[in-house]
Design an enzyme around this catalytic site. Structure first.
Site, PDB file in Angstrom:
ATOM      1  N   HIS A 327      -0.395  -9.585   4.797  1.00 42.07           N
ATOM      2  CA  HIS A 327      -0.328 -10.060   3.415  1.00 42.07           C
ATOM      3  C   HIS A 327      -1.688  -9.848   2.779  1.00 42.07           C
ATOM      4  O   HIS A 327      -2.698 -10.257   3.351  1.00 42.07           O
ATOM      5  CB  HIS A 327       0.046 -11.543   3.392  1.00 42.07           C
ATOM      6  CG  HIS A 327       0.485 -12.018   2.042  1.00 42.07           C
ATOM      7  ND1 HIS A 327      -0.378 -12.080   0.969  1.00 42.07           N
ATOM      8  CD2 HIS A 327       1.686 -12.424   1.579  1.00 42.07           C
ATOM      9  CE1 HIS A 327       0.291 -12.524  -0.084  1.00 42.07           C
ATOM     10  NE2 HIS A 327       1.549 -12.736   0.259  1.00 42.07           N
ATOM     11  N   ARG A 347      -0.642 -13.604  -7.959  1.00 42.02           N
ATOM     12  CA  ARG A 347      -0.765 -12.300  -8.638  1.00 42.02           C
ATOM     13  C   ARG A 347       0.383 -12.107  -9.626  1.00 42.02           C
ATOM     14  O   ARG A 347       0.199 -11.562 -10.701  1.00 42.02           O
ATOM     15  CB  ARG A 347      -0.785 -11.154  -7.617  1.00 42.02           C
ATOM     16  CG  ARG A 347      -2.186 -10.917  -7.042  1.00 42.02           C
ATOM     17  CD  ARG A 347      -2.181  -9.786  -6.023  1.00 42.02           C
ATOM     18  NE  ARG A 347      -1.372 -10.129  -4.864  1.00 42.02           N
ATOM     19  CZ  ARG A 347      -0.544  -9.298  -4.242  1.00 42.02           C
ATOM     20  NH1 ARG A 347      -0.408  -8.064  -4.654  1.00 42.02           N
ATOM     21  NH2 ARG A 347       0.133  -9.704  -3.193  1.00 42.02           N
TER      22      ARG A 347
END
Lengths: 551, 227
Positions: A327, A347
């Site tokens: 990740h 994000r």
């Protein structure tokens, strides 16, 4: 030397934060383009950990002999089975059930509920799990679950996103099942009372994730996984489904070919118990706690790939186990939360990755492998990473942008788990950026299954992270919660249908004897035993993981 | 990570551990291989409820071991299991009425508003406030206030009225989600479309495409993610 800290960060890191603040206004209106196929290819092949030379080897034994897997995976697949057939008397069966479900996380719970809907009585189902019911990566998933139910979206677009994100290695029929079942899963959750975020008119709030071409993530703050898990667990308790906790399966039982049960070990008393079952479902999750290539992990304490090992012993094939998901946004600072997940929703809501000089260097919503590889390039080759007091490198994730874009207070409202985690250790992510670096997150591959969750071994089904083929070489955000619901459900239904026709089988260790002789024939001389069950972090190892990561 | 060592007392016995570790890592550094009291290690599962006292202090504090830094002079006890009773109910047979929760968990009425539950909560939830909301029949408020609950059970362990706050809250949230939240129309529409067999052909057609054509379609697909 004593370091001076200002609001959680050492003084020297503040200089870089100033640069991040100076470029923020400009970056908010910056329109970045995703990479082309060629650019993706290049950054992956040069910087992604899966492409590092020497990290893998080819399996010497078993149904997937010749497949390349990480050394850490090979080490557990090419180990001696935990149980010694000579030492255990299979004459005394402790429990007879229709369906034995090994793994009490999301997939196992969904499988159990759907087996009941399919007509199996709760008392004829046993869920067994290594720790507590719900102790699983399912509980930790934060950002959301994908389902193409939006007005400007449909399952065929979801299909294309998933298969492209997986580098076209996914099994297409599994992806089709995933995306076509998705809206029905959300509807099921709605009826169970899962509190997804909604607009005032009841429409779900839908957000984009890395590699999605439409916003289709349904979330419940950044506790999405926990919210779903606690609801389905509550439902399982209401139906009276029994869960044997702290009792991992240490080996399956077969009549030679068909899986007919499993042997469990009580982790505290070390007592064995023998369960005979007409159908067995593996829902044990993934391999994060193997710390592939020495990486820290976002994963649950129990994520040691036990089910993969059990399936391999009975002759199931594995697929795409050469691929691990790192990740991009694991916490790189402060040390106590190193490797822990900073959800992709950060994000998705507008926070941009930024280097030491405050420059944007990658489209924020690339698929995870591309995004991770770009972070590694920024730190390793371009020298634009930020070094922590313990020598880790990371890049900034400019979280205050979220407050600029969506208004003050948004982070505490929609990313409360993240805010709390950072705040516990002195950082306010609504005011300051947070430092991130890729962390081991997900087992992309796993035990081969078909659309019914069948492993190809009679009597054995699998669903969730333990199973492979759905995500190809890279899973998109929000497709793992979906995966465990879709394939947990399908494996539960298939196991129920099988159990209705089957009668209790003979239980033997024939497959263990066979596997041991395969190891002998391949000349594998090892003291290692498998499944591993739990990692060991005693003594210096409690901190070693934080310090020896190579970047 | 500091090089200095601190003293922690694990169930009364002193251990020297490096400064800066979480309580959980301090237990491991001291030699414990955890079975109970350790789950996700990231603040999401509530397995590592901890009760501690500090040297020279009479107060009992509560925390999650994985989300709290160990301090010099902490006396630590893990609380890995709370034997609280969960009521069983069929969500389809009950309704979200003002007395629904009280009828399933009548002990909620015993609340003396001492606020001990709120002080015990490692998630800083206003536990007493949501229990009061339940007493008033305000299910939505109880659901919202309790949303961040990890079900570690510390509230229940400390409650003098023996209320099972975290089970009560679970019921409130499910009632809200099932009966009080407005259902999504686009979802119902999509499900009808699926029942009519929509999207089957589009996907099957993509499955039949040559690999290079599928790649082309993917890289040329329209991306519409801005809100």
């Amino acid at each position: 030397m004593d370091m001076k800290f200002i609001d959680g960060y050492p003084e020297y890191m503040r200089q870089s934060i100033k640069k991040v603040e100076a470029t923020r206004e400009k970056r908010i209106s910056l329109d970045m383009e995703p990479m082309s196929a060629e650019e993706r290819e290049e950054v992956l092949s040069t910087y992604h950990p899966d492409y590092v030379k020497g990290g893998k080897r080819s399996l010497k034994v078993g149904a997937s002999k010749g497949e390349m897997v990480h050394h850490e995976t090979a080490n557990i697949l090419e180990a001696r089975p935990q149980v010694n057939p000579d030492e255990i008397d299979l004459g005394c069966i402790n429990r007879d059930v229709d369906i034995l479900i090994i793994g009490g996380g999301g997939a196992g719970t969904v499988a159990a509920l759907h087996a009941v809907y399919e007509g199996i009585l709760p008392e004829d189902i046993l869920i067994t799990t290594k720790l507590r019911h719900g102790d699983a990566n399912s509980m930790m998933a934060q950002g959301g679950i994908q389902a193409a139910d939006g007005l400007d979206d449909d399952p065929s677009i979801h299909f294309l996103d998933a298969i492209g994100g997986g580098h076209f290695a996914n099994k297409p029929d599994l992806v089709k099942a995933l995306v076509m079942d998705a809206p029905r899963i959300i509807d099921w959750h709605q009826r169970l009372g899962v509190m997804y975020e909604r607009e005032d008119d009841g429409h779900f709030v839908e957000r984009p994730g890395g590699g999605t071409s439409r916003p289709r993530l349904h979330s419940a703050k950044d506790y999405t996984g926990m919210e779903i898990m606690r609801v389905i667990r509550d439902e399982a308790r209401n139906l009276g489904l029994e869960v044997e906790e702290f009792s991992p399966a240490v080996e399956l039982l077969t009549d030679g070919d068909t899986v007919t049960g499993a042997i469990l070990m009580d982790l505290e008393t070390r007592e064995y118990s023998i369960i005979r079952a007409k159908s067995v479902i593996l829902t044990t999750g993934g391999f994060g706690r193997l710390h592939i290539q020495g990486y820290p992990t976002t994963n649950h304490y129990g994520a040691t790939a036990d089910g993969l090992v059990l399936a391999y012993h009975v002759g199931a094939r594995i697929t795409d186990m050469d691929s691990a998901q790192y990740h991009p946004t694991g916490a790189a600072y402060p040390e106590p939360i190193l490797g822990q997940l900073i959800t992709e929703k950060v994000r998705g809501m507008g926070a941009m990755p930024v280097n030491i000089d405050g420059e944007a260097f990658v489209y924020p919503l690339e698929p995870r492998d591309v995004e991770s590889a770009s972070f590694i390039r920024e730190c390793k080759t371009r020298g634009k990473g930020i070094e922590t007091p313990t020598g880790m490198l990371g890049v900034w994730l400019d979280s205050p942008m979220i407050e600029e874009i969506h208004g003050p207070g948004t982070i505490k409202k929609e990313l409360i788990a993240m805010w709390r985690m950072e705040h516990q250790f002195g950082i306010d992510m609504s005011q300051d950026p947070i430092l991130v670096y890729p962390t081991l997150h997900y087992q992309n591959g796993g035990v081969e299954i078909d659309v019914d969750g069948w492993t190809g071994v009679p009597g054995l089904y699998a669903g969730g992270e333990v199973a492979g083929g759905v995500h190809g070489k890279n899973r998109l955000m929000g497709n793992s919660l979906l995966d465990y619901n879709v394939f947990g459900r399908r494996s539960g239904i298939s196991a129920a249908r099988h159990a209705k026709k089957a009668s209790p089988g003979k239980i033997t260790f024939d497959h263990v004897i066979r596997f041991n002789s395969l190891l002998d024939e391949a000349g594998i001389d090892t003291e290692r035993r498998s499944p591993m069950l739990l990692p060991d972090y005693r003594g210096e190892r409690a901190i070693a993981r934080a310090l020896n990561i190579s970047i | 990570m500091g090089k200095n060592k601190i003293s922690v007392y694990i169930m009364g016995k002193e251990h020297r551990v490096p400064e800066g570790l979480t309580i959980m890592k301090a237990l491991e550094y001291a030699g414990y291989r955890l079975i109970r009291g350790c789950g996700c290690r990231a603040g999401f599962c509530g397995a590592c409820a901890t009760i501690y006292r500090k040297k020279g202090d009479y107060k009992l504090y509560t925390a999650l071991a994985c989300q709290t830094t160990a301090e010099n002079g902490m006396y630590l006890t893990q609380l890995p299991f709370i034997p609280a009773n969960k009521s069983e109910y069929d969500l389809e047979k009950i309704r979200a009425g003002p007395n629904t929760i009280l009828s399933i968990y009548p002990e909620v009425a015993r609340c003396v508003a001492c606020n001990t539950c709120t002080k015990a909560c490692p998630q800083d939830i206003q536990v007493m406030d949501y229990i009061q909301a339940v007493k008033r029949g305000d299910i939505t408020r109880a659901a919202d206030l309790s949303f961040n609950c990890l079900q570690c059970g510390l509230c229940t362990a400390r409650c003098p009225a023996e209320i099972k706050q975290y089970h009560v809250a679970q019921l409130a949230r499910r009632l809200h989600g099932r009966y009080l939240a407005i259902k999504s129309e686009p979802l119902s529409k999509r499900i009808s479309e699926l029942e009519e067999g929509c999207f089957e052909n589009e996907i099957d057609e993509m499955i039949e495409l040559k690999p290079e054509d599928l790649r082309k379609r993917y890289f040329e697909r329209e991306i519409k993610v801005s809100e």
